[in-house]
Design an enzyme around this catalytic site. Structure first.
Site, PDB file in Angstrom:
ATOM      1  CG  ASP A  22      -1.441   2.336   6.810  1.00  0.00           C
ATOM      2  OD1 ASP A  22      -1.882   2.132   5.663  1.00  0.00           O
ATOM      3  OD2 ASP A  22      -1.495   3.426   7.378  1.00  0.00           O
TER       4      ASP A  22
ATOM      5  CG  ASP B 190      -3.922  -1.446   3.009  1.00  0.00           C
ATOM      6  OD1 ASP B 190      -4.204  -1.184   1.838  1.00  0.00           O
ATOM      7  OD2 ASP B 190      -3.392  -0.641   3.786  1.00  0.00           O
TER       8      ASP B 190
ATOM      9  CG  ASP C 125      -1.707   1.135   1.467  1.00  0.00           C
ATOM     10  OD1 ASP C 125      -2.272   1.570   0.465  1.00  0.00           O
ATOM     11  OD2 ASP C 125      -1.807   1.629   2.600  1.00  0.00           O
TER      12      ASP C 125
END
Lengths: 417, 1116
Positions: B763, B767, B382
């Site tokens: 995080d 995700d 990410d």
């Protein structure tokens, strides 16, 4: 060695450094938490009804708690600060996988030295062992064939199974070298599978040990009980097939005493075979196996049985029959009177009579000596050839040129595989 | 499927229909523990196998050894795992009990009563006070707050630590608190599910509280189990879901255990050994039967009966089966579990992976998959919060065409802007107002008067703080009413009417007079704002062009900020006519009380208001790149790991970030291939072009990456899946921008389907799906809450720890397990081969050479301890691995554990068995061939060989290793001496006798020399003349010399090329300071804008009837 010392010194230095940096870091940590707090606390000063003050430590604490709650693994928010402290890993060399370690590598020097060392140690030992084995005087006489009268030569089975035939057989042995006492008398059987599963399991140690276990004959099948269901003592195939050839020795027409003392293990006599256990119903069935036992002598004194019951691991084995306690001189002629009772004819097993002295490595056995010489020789050979290769075609250890990624672009490797 | 909850109806039949509030996380009860636990353990193949063996051993006719030799270890292993389970379950029971017996106030028969939480029934009214934990899922009906608001902390539910607002449904608004416990009604709600963001229900009150209409309920009207009530004196609510049927209870559940590639390989090898064992058994069984019929019948002393039972033919094969059963080591499972949990502990303990800023150590939640870390091939990452810090700072803005903060880099100190605020420029004031109020930030006044902002997203926090510094202070929020203050004296009051759920962050506000704040008069002047966050400008330009606006300036501003890597937001507003609002509100109301597809319909209605927006300006927020990100990525890329960046962000920003963190190389070394297009045709054409280029360039040493956006990705995944897979395999790097959480998960799935081991790192909540999908999920416990870290297998504090996690922990774990597992097979095979050889000289009858005690101790004790300390083994030092990350290739490609290395160990055990057997039976021949002595001789030979094998295979000896290896050898003798001194044991005096014989020691040394000599020679030869790269590095490391120069050989021209690259940014001052524009990369941002529903939800339902709507979804 020098290198290692240096290394350890360096490590210490590094560790010291690490410690100091860690302290700094911890200081930094507290510093940043405060900073964050201040940032999040917007302090608005001009409005008259708001008091002018800096954010109190209470606020700081609260923020700390919430941010640490972020690291908890599913715990409640209020237990988070305590948890965080306990979860902070303790620093130790074990937890950091930094225990001092020695990391030997296979340098040519070490390897060649090892092989040379092994070779140098092994060859003398081999020679000594071989010498000791050579020193042992051994007379081996196979008598199973020769003890069959010529008229039975084609019906050896009949001969041995018949109770009417005369089983006495006389053999003469010549002593090749002087045999110092004690001279051990062994009988050797061949192709006799004392280690066969059915055989080796067919015994009852409990029954042998004490009178109380007399009826414990479960493992002894098929020689467990008589037809009237009385327990056989000692039961089982091992005891039932007890070797029953006997030997009488005479030297120059004078009988040689055969001592049966201490031919069985003392521990067996003391603990494995009870002094209150007497043979019972033994060899009383239809099928007679081997020797009969004197039912008035307790098992602990039946040394032949005890020796026989120590089953052999191989199908060729020798068992101690007795000892001659006098020295035999070279070229002495010994007359042996054999009662050839034991049936090895049905399965073609050989029977041998062995007279042997002993040495520190036991009886005559060249194997160890030869094996030591071979292994030692091979080690020396390997050492020499490694040395030659090392001299002719030296190859530096740890040469970066062998790291192929220094030539290829990164990542190409993974596609080649 | 619906559930009808009758409020406060003690006689209602539905009470029995639903479970009470007894929470039970327990897997077992006292009664079913044993059967259930055993059943679970026996569902594993290995355990079934061992049980079968153990049962067969009870048949004394065929068992070669005492059944205890298998039952003992089996029971031990079972007991260990059962105890662990029982302990865990007991702890669960205790915590359940604590929760169940907590006292709560509940209305019973019209009276408030204090009862235990477990006695709450569906339909009960529950009273809670401040800081109470919510015992079950409740629908709010009353609070102490006059506006019907309350605040909850949902940390236990989703890991977010900020406060969330909950509100009572409109129907219950204004009911006197005295009357609340008399309330009657019915809640119509769906059956329990685990979606904690969704609750589509209706409430109808009965007389006298009759409301003319059905009142719609959403998740906003509920407080869920395990939340905490904060900042609210009391609330009361109706229990709708209780016990294990709550949202929390439903979402609980054991995640599917992940199987590492290594475990799969070990299973495969176990299977191979099993087949080998069957073959051996069949061959030996036939040979045994033949021997029995030809030879054994002649041996009168064996007394074979002429007629056997019907199963006679089976007896010998079964005996051999039992004899060979030790081929599969019973201890391997336990050993592996043990070392795996130690690997996990090492990760937890690692001082170099503690994030010192937050004091948060790394944590391995999943203790079973550390080896997979060493075998990662793809990392999907990410961007926001993972690569960047997610610490937002307001930097620049552009208001009505004027750029602020361009010179100083900080708009807050721009005198021009401050002047504009002071002079009360309308545009600027409006801009600031939007900044200050259009969010969900809760200002909390501490006792000292300081205002603390509690924000759900970092972006909002940054905006509100910036607004406050520009003298537009948000100082109070109570429910829908906000108070702001401009320049210390202009107080204004705002009321939130509605948040438009289109995902763009629009909210409907009106300004109200301060005295009106408590009245619920709707006859106000309808001056409604539309406030938008996100990349509004593009919509304006693409979808709804507005005439007469300086859209060009704004698009330029967005472009410029994006180039700088800043997160951009557009703020816009619109005034709404009152009748327009009412007309819309009717539709909205209707849409929001539907039970089916409610969100979708609401979104559609909301869409209608979003037009003719007037752009106020653009904000730019900085988010710095985390420390060490470029180095980490470079190192891991060198290690042969492919990186994919999956972000919800804009293409430009994504590319800039990718460039600055070594993700892609700039031209000419790197090349970016764009896949774009608005229609399907365009996309497919561009895709084919990219694929073609990719195919051509794979042979060149060039860094080629492709860039794809969510829209194109959706088309590709739908129609060109196969070709896209090919592209995915060809390219080492990819940037996927504007992807939704479900698309992220789909990409992981795609790579997984090609048999790549994937690691997903992120995080935020968006995700989570990707993290769960990937073989390894790594969560960064960052600012966006803990959702990702909780769902992940590993949580780390900073992205740069990933390097250490993979290269150090993953690699070591892999190496250690590779050795441990193969060694376990080696030692089992060794003793098994000896047994097989012995059967050749014992008439193929299946006699065991070794006695039961020795066999058991050999497998469980003698050979397990020394190898366990191999968890401390390090083949290369950590620094060396960091310098040469390429070495990871050996783990990735599985070079240390595969059929060929296994064959090596197999051969070694065969060789050693031959050595031990031949030497033992020859040295102990004739008069010495006593069974027990030969057995102990052979066993000693095995033990000595073990010790030397472990020594040879160990790379670094710590004190523990020495202790374990040599201590074990000593322990072997001590144990055997003890056993030999027990008169009743079969081994009585044997070991003492042996140790007194010189032959014994000579034989032992012969076995060691003969067994290890060739192995040492072979290893030395390979090590010196055919070194693997690991060997070379080992040599380099130990000999000191060329390591340092080695590190510098690698050319690093990247930084130089950067300057000339056309892609590179001209402005940035330093590399670590990278900005990125904002896009809702996380659901937090999105949720904070009022919606509360992740939009990918629709996409997974593939609902895209309205094209404009589906575009919205995509952009989320």
């Amino acid at each position: 060695m020098k290198n290692r010392k240096k290394e350890s010194k360096l490590k210490k230095k590094i560790l010291k450094k690490q410690k100091s940096t860690r302290e700094k870091k911890i200081y930094y940590l507290t510093y940043t938490t405060q900073k964050i707090t201040l940032k999040h606390t917007y302090y608005y000063s001009v409005v008259p009804f708001f008091e002018l003050k800096f954010s109190s430590p209470v606020v700081v604490k609260m923020r700390g708690a919430t941010s640490s709650g972020g690291s908890g693994d599913g715990g409640m928010a209020d237990s988070a600060p305590a948890k965080r402290n306990s979860r902070k890993p303790q620093y130790s060399r074990f937890t950091q996988q930094e225990l001092p370690a020695c990391k030997p590598i296979l340098t040519p020097g070490w390897v060649i030295a090892t092989f040379v060392g092994v070779g140098i140690i092994f060859i003398p030992i081999g020679l000594i062992a071989l010498f000791a084995s050579e020193h042992v005087v051994e007379i081996v006489d196979r008598y199973d064939k020769d003890c069959i009268p010529p008229n039975y030569s084609n019906a050896s089975l009949q001969y041995i199974q018949s109770s009417k035939t005369n089983k006495t057989c006389t053999r003469t042995l010549t002593v090749p070298k002087q045999m110092k006492s004690p001279v051990f008398i062994y009988y050797e059987l061949d192709n006799f599978y004392q280690n066969h599963r059915r055989y080796v399991k067919s015994r009852s140690d409990k029954q042998l040990r004490s009178k109380a276990g007399e009826s414990d004959t479960d493992n002894c099948k098929p020689e467990a009980v008589t037809s009237t269901n009385a327990p056989i003592v000692p039961c089982g195939l091992v005891a039932w097939s007890l070797f029953n050839d006997t030997y009488g020795f005479s030297l120059k027409n004078k009988a040689l005493d055969v001592s049966k003392k201490n031919i069985a293990w003392k521990s067996d006599q003391d603990y494995k075979f009870g002094s209150d256990v007497y043979p019972k119903n033994f060899q009383s069935g239809g099928l007679i196996g081997g020797a009969k036992l004197n039912s008035s002598i307790p098992l602990s004194e039946q040394v032949d049985l005890i020796v026989w019951m120590r089953t052999a691991a191989l199908s060729t084995f020798r068992k101690l029959y007795g000892r001659i306690e006098v020295d035999l001189e070279a070229n002495d002629i010994i007359t042996v009177t054999i009662q050839n009772n034991y049936n090895t004819y049905s399965f073609g097993g050989k029977k041998k009579l062995v007279l042997s002295t002993t040495s520190w490595i036991g009886g005559k056995n060249d194997f160890l000596g030869r094996a030591y010489l071979t292994v030692g020789g091979l080690c020396l050979f390997l050492a020499v050839s490694f040395l030659l290769v090392y001299v002719i075609k030296p190859r530096p250890l740890g040469d970066p040129a062998y790291l192929s990624w220094n030539k290829n672009p990164t990542g190409q490797m993974s596609w080649n595989s | 499927m619906k559930r009808f909850v009758y409020i406060n109806d003690d006689e209602s039949p539905t009470q029995e229909l639903y479970c009470d509030n007894r929470i039970s996380n327990r897997k077992y009860t006292l009664l079913n523990f044993l059967p259930k636990n055993l059943w679970e353990q026996f569902s594993r193949f290995m355990n079934q196998y061992f049980l079968l063996i153990a049962c067969l051993q009870l048949w004394s006719l065929i068992t070669p050894v005492n059944p205890a030799s298998t039952w003992g270890p089996l029971i031990f292993i079972f007991a260990v795992s059962a105890t662990k389970e029982a302990w865990d379950d007991y702890n669960r029971y205790l915590s359940d009990k604590k929760a169940n017996e907590k006292e709560v106030w509940v209305v019973r028969k019209g009276i408030k009563k204090h009862i235990q939480a477990q006695d709450i029934h569906v339909g009960n009214i529950v009273w809670l006070r401040e800081n109470d934990e919510v015992p079950c899922d409740l629908v709010l009906i009353g609070t102490s707050d006059p506006q019907g608001l309350c605040y909850v902390e949902t940390a236990a539910l989703d890991g977010e630590t900020d406060l969330k607002t909950r509100v009572i449904p409109s129907a219950c608004m204004g009911i006197d608190s005295e009357l609340l416990h008399k309330i009657k009604g019915v809640v119509e709600c769906p059956n329990p599910d685990k979606d904690i963001r969704r609750f589509d229900a209706n409430l109808r009150l009965f007389p006298p509280f009759i409301d003319n209409d059905v009142c719609p309920l959403t998740i906003k009207n509920t407080i869920l189990q395990s939340c905490y009530l904060r900042n609210t004196e009391w609330v009361c609510g109706v229990a709708v879901y209780t016990g294990n049927e709550t949202k929390l209870g439903m979402s609980r559940g054991v995640p599917e255990p992940k199987l590492t590639a290594m475990d799969a390989m070990i299973d495969k090898l176990t299977g191979a050994i099993f087949v080998f064992q069957i073959v051996v058994v069949i061959v030996l069984g036939i040979a045994g039967n033949v021997w029995k019929d030809t030879e054994a019948r002649k041996k009168w002393y064996v007394l074979y009966p002429n007629e056997g039972p019907w199963y006679e033919l089976l007896v010998i094969p079964l005996r051999f089966e039992l004899l060979c059963s030790i081929m599969i080591p019973i201890s391997i499972k336990v050993s592996l579990d043990l070392v795996k949990s130690l690997y996990a502990k090492f990760i937890d303990w690692d001082a170099e992976m503690i994030d010192y800023e937050t004091g948060c150590p790394s944590h391995a939640t999943n203790t079973a998959i550390s080896e997979d870390l060493g075998q990662v091939e793809y990392i999907l990452t990410d961007k926001t919060g993972t690569l960047t810090e997610n610490k937002m700072v307001f930097r620049r803005c552009c208001i009505s065409g004027i750029f602020y903060g361009n010179e100083s880099g900080n708009a807050l100190k721009d005198a021009q802007l401050l002047n504009a605020v002071a002079s009360g420029s309308t545009d600027v004031i409006r801009f600031l107002t939007v900044m200050a109020i259009c969010n969900t930030v809760i200002p909390v006044q501490s006792k000292t008067g300081a205002i603390l902002y509690k924000a759900q997203s970092q972006d909002e926090d940054a905006l509100v703080q910036a607004a406050a510094k520009l003298h537009m202070v948000l100082f109070n929020r109570s429910g829908n009413i906000l108070d702001t203050m401009l320049l210390y004296f202009i107080m204004k009051c705002w009321r939130l009417w509605s948040s438009l759920l289109t995902g763009k962050g629009c909210q409907l506000w009106s300004e109200i007079a301060r005295m009106e704040r408590l009245s619920f008069c709707q006859k106000e002047r309808m001056k409604l704002f539309f406030l938008m966050l996100l990349q509004l400008l593009e919509y304006l330009l693409m979808d709804q062009p507005i005439p007469g606006q300086q859209t060009r300036t704004f698009s330029e501003a967005v472009e410029q900020y994006a180039q700088l890597g800043l997160r951009t937001l557009c703020l816009a507003w619109r005034e709404l006519k009152e009748d327009e609002y009412h007309e819309w509100y009717l539709m909205f109301r209707e849409a929001s009380s539907t039970l089916v597809d409610r969100e979708w319909r609401i979104a559609e209605v909301c869409q209608r208001l979003e037009h003719d927006l007037e752009v106020l300006g653009v904000t730019a927020i900085e988010d710095r790149l985390q420390d060490g990100v470029p180095e980490t990525i470079e190192t891991l890329r060198k290690a042969g790991i492919n990186f994919w960046m999956l972000t919800g962000d804009k293409q430009n920003t994504a590319i800039q970030i990718a460039l600055s963190c070594n993700f892609i190389s700039p031209e000419p070394k790197g090349q970016l291939l764009l896949i774009d297009g608005k229609t399907e045709d365009e996309v497919s054409r561009s895709f084919e072009r990219v694929l073609l280029t990719m195919r051509i360039t794979t042979s060149e040493p060039k860094d080629v990456a492709f860039v794809v956006d969510g829209w194109a990705l959706e088309i590709l995944l739908k129609h060109y899946r196969k070709a896209f897979t090919e592209l995915a395999i060809l390219s080492r790097t990819a940037i996927c921008c504007r992807v939704t959480p479900s698309q992220k998960a789909q990409l992981v799935e795609l790579l997984k389907s090609c048999d790549y081991r994937t690691l997903a790192i992120g995080d935020g909540g968006n995700d989570v799906r990707m993290i769960q999908q990937a073989a390894i999920g790594v969560g960064i416990s960052g600012r966006e809450g803990l959702q990702a870290a909780r769902a992940a297998d590993y949580s780390i504090g900073k992205f740069r720890f990933l390097k250490r996690l993979i290269l150090v922990h993953g690699r070591y774990s892999y190496n250690r397990t590779a050795f441990l597992s193969q060694y376990s097979f080696y030692k089992s095979l060794l003793i098994c081969f000896i047994q097989i050889f012995f059967s050749f000289i014992s008439g193929v009858s299946g006699t065991s050479l070794f006695n039961s005690v020795s066999l058991m101790a050999y497998n469980v004790f003698y050979t397990s301890i020394p190898v366990l300390v191999s968890v401390l083994d390090k083949d290369l030092s950590e620094e060396m691995v960091m310098q040469h990350p390429q070495i990871l290739f050996y783990c990735q490609a599985g070079r240390l554990l595969n059929p060929s290395t296994f064959a090596g160990w197999f051969g070694r055990s065969l060789f050693h068995a031959i050595v031990v057997f031949i030497i033992s039976i020859n040295a102990y021949a004739y008069e010495k061939s006593e069974m027990e002595e030969v057995a102990m001789m052979a066993l000693s030979g095995c033990i000595w060989l073990q010790a030397f094998v472990v020594t040879l295979e160990t790379n670094s000896f710590t004190i523990l290793q020495h202790l374990a290896i040599w201590g074990n050898l000593i322990a072997f003798y001590v144990i055997n001496w003890i056993v030999s001194s027990i008169p009743s044991s079969g081994m009585y005096t044997i070991m003492f006798r042996l140790c007194r014989q010189p032959t014994y020691w000579i034989t032992v040394f012969l076995i060691v020399a003969a067994g290890m000599g060739p192995i040492l020679a072979l290893k030395y030869f390979r090590y010196t003349y055919r070194p693997s790269k690991i060997n070379t590095l080992q040599q380099a490391e130990r000999l000191g010399g060329p390591i340092l120069s080695l590190g510098n050989i690698e050319p690093q021209p990247r930084s130089l090329e950067k300057e000339v690259s056309p892609l590179s940014i001209t402005q940035p001052k330093n590399r670590s300071l990278v900005y990125e524009p904002l896009l809702s990369d996380s659901p937090n941002t999105r949720r904070s804008l009022g919606s509360g529903t992740p939009f990918d939800f629709f996409q997974s339902q593939s609902r895209s009837s309205s094209s404009s709507y589906s575009r919205n979804c995509k952009d989320n």
